[in-house]
Design an enzyme around this catalytic site. Structure first.
Site, PDB file in Angstrom:
ATOM      1  N   CYS A   1       0.784  -1.289  -0.017  1.00 42.98           N
ATOM      2  CA  CYS A   1       0.036  -0.153   0.120  1.00 42.98           C
ATOM      3  C   CYS A   1       0.747   1.343   0.001  1.00 42.98           C
ATOM      4  CB  CYS A   1      -0.933  -0.158   1.219  1.00 42.98           C
ATOM      5  SG  CYS A   1      -2.371   1.110   0.739  1.00 42.98           S
TER       6      CYS A   1
ATOM      7  N   HIS B   1      -3.372  -5.072   1.671  1.00 44.14           N
ATOM      8  CA  HIS B   1      -2.671  -5.268   3.135  1.00 44.14           C
ATOM      9  C   HIS B   1      -2.706  -6.597   3.336  1.00 44.14           C
ATOM     10  CE1 HIS B   1      -2.297  -1.064   4.882  1.00 44.14           C
ATOM     11  NE2 HIS B   1      -3.229  -0.852   4.052  1.00 44.14           N
TER      12      HIS B   1
ATOM     13  N   GLU C   1      -0.969  -8.195   5.641  1.00 46.93           N
ATOM     14  CA  GLU C   1      -0.505  -8.361   6.878  1.00 46.93           C
ATOM     15  C   GLU C   1      -1.923  -8.415   7.703  1.00 46.93           C
ATOM     16  OE1 GLU C   1      -0.395  -5.837   5.376  1.00 46.93           O
ATOM     17  OE2 GLU C   1      -0.784  -3.922   6.476  1.00 46.93           O
TER      18      GLU C   1
HETATM   19  N1  GLN Z   1      -3.798   6.426   0.853  1.00 44.57           N
HETATM   20  C1  GLN Z   1      -2.335   6.228   1.605  1.00 44.57           C
HETATM   21  C2  GLN Z   1      -1.280   7.004   0.706  1.00 44.57           C
HETATM   22  O1  GLN Z   1      -1.687   7.521  -0.013  1.00 44.57           O
HETATM   23  C3  GLN Z   1      -2.238   4.714   1.572  1.00 44.57           C
HETATM   24  C4  GLN Z   1      -3.075   3.975   2.344  1.00 44.57           C
HETATM   25  C5  GLN Z   1      -2.544   2.639   2.868  1.00 44.57           C
HETATM   26  O2  GLN Z   1      -1.366   2.451   3.081  1.00 44.57           O
HETATM   27  N2  GLN Z   1      -3.421   1.852   3.389  1.00 44.57           N
HETATM   28  O3  GLN Z   1      -0.352   6.872   1.307  1.00 44.57           O
END
Ligand code: GLN
Length: 192
Positions: A78, A171, A173
């Site tokens: 992410c 994610h 995890e």
């Molecule tokens: N929206 C976050 C970003 O742009 C990422 C979200 C996440 O890591 N769950 O950094």
């Protein structure tokens, strides 16, 4: 095997818990010296603007780039995927720029801010992977030797690998499925 999990901000504790379940030593990384002697690094989800700022403030950027140069595997989930990308068009976040992907932050809009779906990830076998997306980015394009590992039904790319770099927009995890972390460990040991 010793794996570091960047612990500036975000979901680092969950990654450490998964690694411990898999029986490997996992340490939170907040300072440059904690990058020494690592066999691999995970950059977790969180807020990429904050993580990027803290990485700079705590002088972690050159150490992480050096790990990459030494060929140590790095797994970004992410926000971690955002930070590994070479390009984030339209964003002021300054990424590490290590992997040949272009990503779009917060790509699923307000309606779909968070969602869960079962993904086909052929490198993990036939069983679908239950993926949790939270204000997730998407992979807009890939270059060079980057291979897309998973797509949503509308063909949006959400996981990829380039050599020693592994990224997911979701994610892993946050579920009990350990296969992606196990795959990362296999990248470290050179089996995959
Ligand atoms: N929206 C976050 C970003 O742009 C990422 C979200 C996440 O890591 N769950 O950094």
């Amino acid at each position: 095997m010793k794996i570091g999990v960047l612990a500036s901000q975000g979901a680092f504790a969950e990654h450490i818990a998964v690694l411990k379940k898999l029986g490997v030593e996992a340490i939170p990384v907040r300072l440059p010296r904690q990058l020494e002697g690592l066999d691999g690094l995970i950059i977790p989800g969180g807020e990429s603007t904050t993580i990027s700022k803290l990485m700079k403030d705590y002088d972690l950027v050159s150490g992480i780039k050096q790990l990459a140069e030494e060929g140590k595997p790095i797994f970004g989930t992410c926000a971690g995927m955002i930070l590994l990308a070479k390009k984030i068009p339209g964003s002021t976040v300054e990424p590490l720029g290590l992997m040949d992907i272009s990503v779009r932050r917060n790509a699923f809009g307000r309606q779909n801010e968070s969602f869960e779906t079962d993904l086909d990830i052929p490198v993990l076998g036939e069983k679908p992977f239950h993926a949790v997306f939270i204000r997730a980015p998407l992979i807009e394009s890939v270059n060079g030797t980057t291979e897309i590992l998973a797509r949503l039904e509308d063909s949006t790319a959400v996981a990829a690998r380039q050599g020693k770099f592994l990224v997911t927009a979701f994610h892993p995890e946050l579920t009990d499925d350990l296969r992606l972390h196990r795959y990362f460990l296999e990248m470290i040991s050179g089996v995959k």
